[in-house]
Design an enzyme around this catalytic site. Structure first.
Site, PDB file in Angstrom:
ATOM      1  N   THR A 167      37.037  44.969  33.146  1.00 60.32           N
ATOM      2  CA  THR A 167      37.754  44.027  33.998  1.00 60.32           C
ATOM      3  C   THR A 167      39.132  44.564  34.374  1.00 60.32           C
ATOM      4  O   THR A 167      39.660  44.835  35.386  1.00 60.32           O
ATOM      5  CB  THR A 167      37.750  42.555  33.529  1.00 60.32           C
ATOM      6  OG1 THR A 167      36.639  42.259  33.254  1.00 60.32           O
ATOM      7  CG2 THR A 167      38.395  41.850  34.601  1.00 60.32           C
ATOM      8  N   LYS A 193      38.128  27.510  42.655  1.00 64.26           N
ATOM      9  CA  LYS A 193      39.215  27.630  42.093  1.00 64.26           C
ATOM     10  C   LYS A 193      40.258  26.628  42.534  1.00 64.26           C
ATOM     11  O   LYS A 193      40.079  25.640  41.689  1.00 64.26           O
ATOM     12  CB  LYS A 193      39.822  29.197  42.254  1.00 64.26           C
ATOM     13  CG  LYS A 193      39.046  30.145  41.718  1.00 64.26           C
ATOM     14  CD  LYS A 193      39.598  31.600  42.078  1.00 64.26           C
ATOM     15  CE  LYS A 193      38.773  32.697  41.476  1.00 64.26           C
ATOM     16  NZ  LYS A 193      37.453  32.741  41.671  1.00 64.26           N
ATOM     17  N   THR A 195      37.588  30.666  48.259  1.00 62.48           N
ATOM     18  CA  THR A 195      36.710  30.090  47.552  1.00 62.48           C
ATOM     19  C   THR A 195      37.097  28.562  47.646  1.00 62.48           C
ATOM     20  O   THR A 195      38.107  28.080  47.663  1.00 62.48           O
ATOM     21  CB  THR A 195      36.806  30.546  46.083  1.00 62.48           C
ATOM     22  OG1 THR A 195      35.924  29.995  45.330  1.00 62.48           O
ATOM     23  CG2 THR A 195      37.986  30.457  45.601  1.00 62.48           C
TER      24      THR A 195
END
Length: 405
Positions: A363, A248, A245
């Protein structure tokens, strides 16, 4: 059917269980990270310190990154203009993909609009187009990987989290002639544990399986150039695909995959999740490019980050606040009660100016509720002392057990 009644009932149940998600209205302060303005009731603002950002190194506030983005928007304008197929690939996309391929020691890279999309689109395409393929997925894989696998409708086998014996047994029990893909992460974001990558590659090689590694919580953070855990361990060449990614540690936005030229071109040519979506704006690509180039050469951010993680853990230990031990940069403070976790988070924000989001079901499992703390190189010693003191005070108010070192 009364749809509105259904919606309200489901939302009320979430609130009763302590699992309703409230989004904090924050305004990050450029040049002052991790400080932010918290907008309260649309009228008042409160100064807070952010302790749960995935901008792990504060690169989203780096003058190197923002200067590159300003330059790109002045040169290219705001948007990408559409898909890369129709509107054309911006030169910043080309440069960024070359930089990412180099970062991971691969021949090529492909950009997506987020890490979620890169996982979903790549796994969905691989598993949807390779005849008779089977995927072996770690049971703790991210929702984006799970959705890509589900979308493909390929045969899937779930193996116990980081359990090498279970992985080998399940590969051995599978059709020996079926193509196989082993999909897993390096750093798991909730517990902060790290996969035994080399051993997984050994088992995958034994059964002729492709390997798919999600390094989203590791890129920028580990390895001499920020290539992730696989770079740190010197085994990037053993992974078929490395996914990451830009949102981040690199501080911007976007996702990507890296691999061989043929594999990347194949995904580019067949993945609907790439072909039919608007490309990253050039300003984001330029910011990511500057961030990656900087972190390839600079160890300062990673060194300071590691020091601050150690300071936070030491402070929590001295205060008896239980945190989940792991070898990564993530500090999960274990509350193990959904309502208390939400209450502590609210009081930290309202009365102590500390923002850390509660992590509740789904989560994490029920009974594993936590505050997921992510120190950065830009938190000061005073910030750390204030965090620990605030948590210690609330721990007593909640009558939660303390850990005796």
């Amino acid at each position: 059917m009364d749809f509105e009644r259904l919606f309200r009932a489901d939302l009320e149940k979430l609130k009763e269980d302590g699992n309703y998600r409230v989004f904090a209205d924050l305004e990050r302060r450029a040049g002052s990270f991790p400080k932010a303005h918290h907008h309260v009731d649309g009228t008042d603002t409160q100064d807070v310190t952010v302790w749960c950002s995935n901008d792990y190194l504060g690169m989203g506030q780096s003058a190197i990154v923002t200067a590159a983005m300003h330059e790109a928007i002045d040169k290219c304008g705001a948007g990408a203009g559409g898909t890369r197929n129709i509107s054309g690939t911006n030169h910043y996309h080309v440069l960024l993909e070359r930089e990412l391929a180099d970062l991971h020691g691969k021949e090529a890279a492909l950009l997506f609009t987020s890490g979620y999309v890169s996982n979903w689109a790549t796994l969905g395409t691989l598993l949807g187009r390779i005849p008779d393929v089977m995927v072996f997925s770690d049971e703790m894989n991210h929702a984006s990987m799970i959705e890509g696998i589900r979308h493909s409708r390929a045969r899937k086998v779930i193996w116990k989290h980081n359990d090498l014996d279970d992985l080998r047994a399940k590969l051995a029990a599978a059709d020996p002639d079926a193509p196989k893909i082993v999909a897993f992460e390096s750093v798991y974001s909730m517990d902060g544990d790290i996969a035994p990558i080399e051993a997984i590659c050994d088992i995958a090689d034994e059964f002729g399986a492709m390997t798919y590694l999600d390094e989203v919580h590791a890129v920028g953070m580990y390895g001499p150039r920020g290539g992730g855990v696989a770079e740190r361990e010197g085994i990037m060449d053993r992974l078929t695909i490395i996914e990451g990614t830009l949102g981040k540690a690199f501080g911007v936005m976007g996702g990507y995959i890296t691999g061989s030229t043929a594999l990347i071109d194949w995904i580019r040519s067949f993945s609907s999740g790439f072909i039919f979506t608007t490309a990253l704006p050039p300003t984001l690509a330029a910011g990511a490019l500057a961030s990656i180039r900087h972190l390839k050469k600079s160890e300062m951010e990673r060194r300071r980050h590691k020091d601050n993680v150690a300071k936070v853990r030491l402070g929590l230990t001295r205060a008896g606040i239980p945190w989940l031990d792991n070898p990564s940069h993530i500090v999960p403070v274990m509350v193990r009660d959904a309502k208390k976790c939400k209450w502590i988070s609210d009081i930290l924000m309202d009365q102590h100016g500390v923002y850390v989001q509660p992590i509740n079901y789904p989560t994490v499992a029920r009974g594993a509720e936590r505050l997921r703390i992510t120190p950065t190189p830009l938190h000061t010693d005073a910030d750390i002392a204030h965090l620990v003191a605030s948590l210690s005070s609330l721990w007593s108010q909640c009558a939660l057990a303390r850990h005796v070192a």
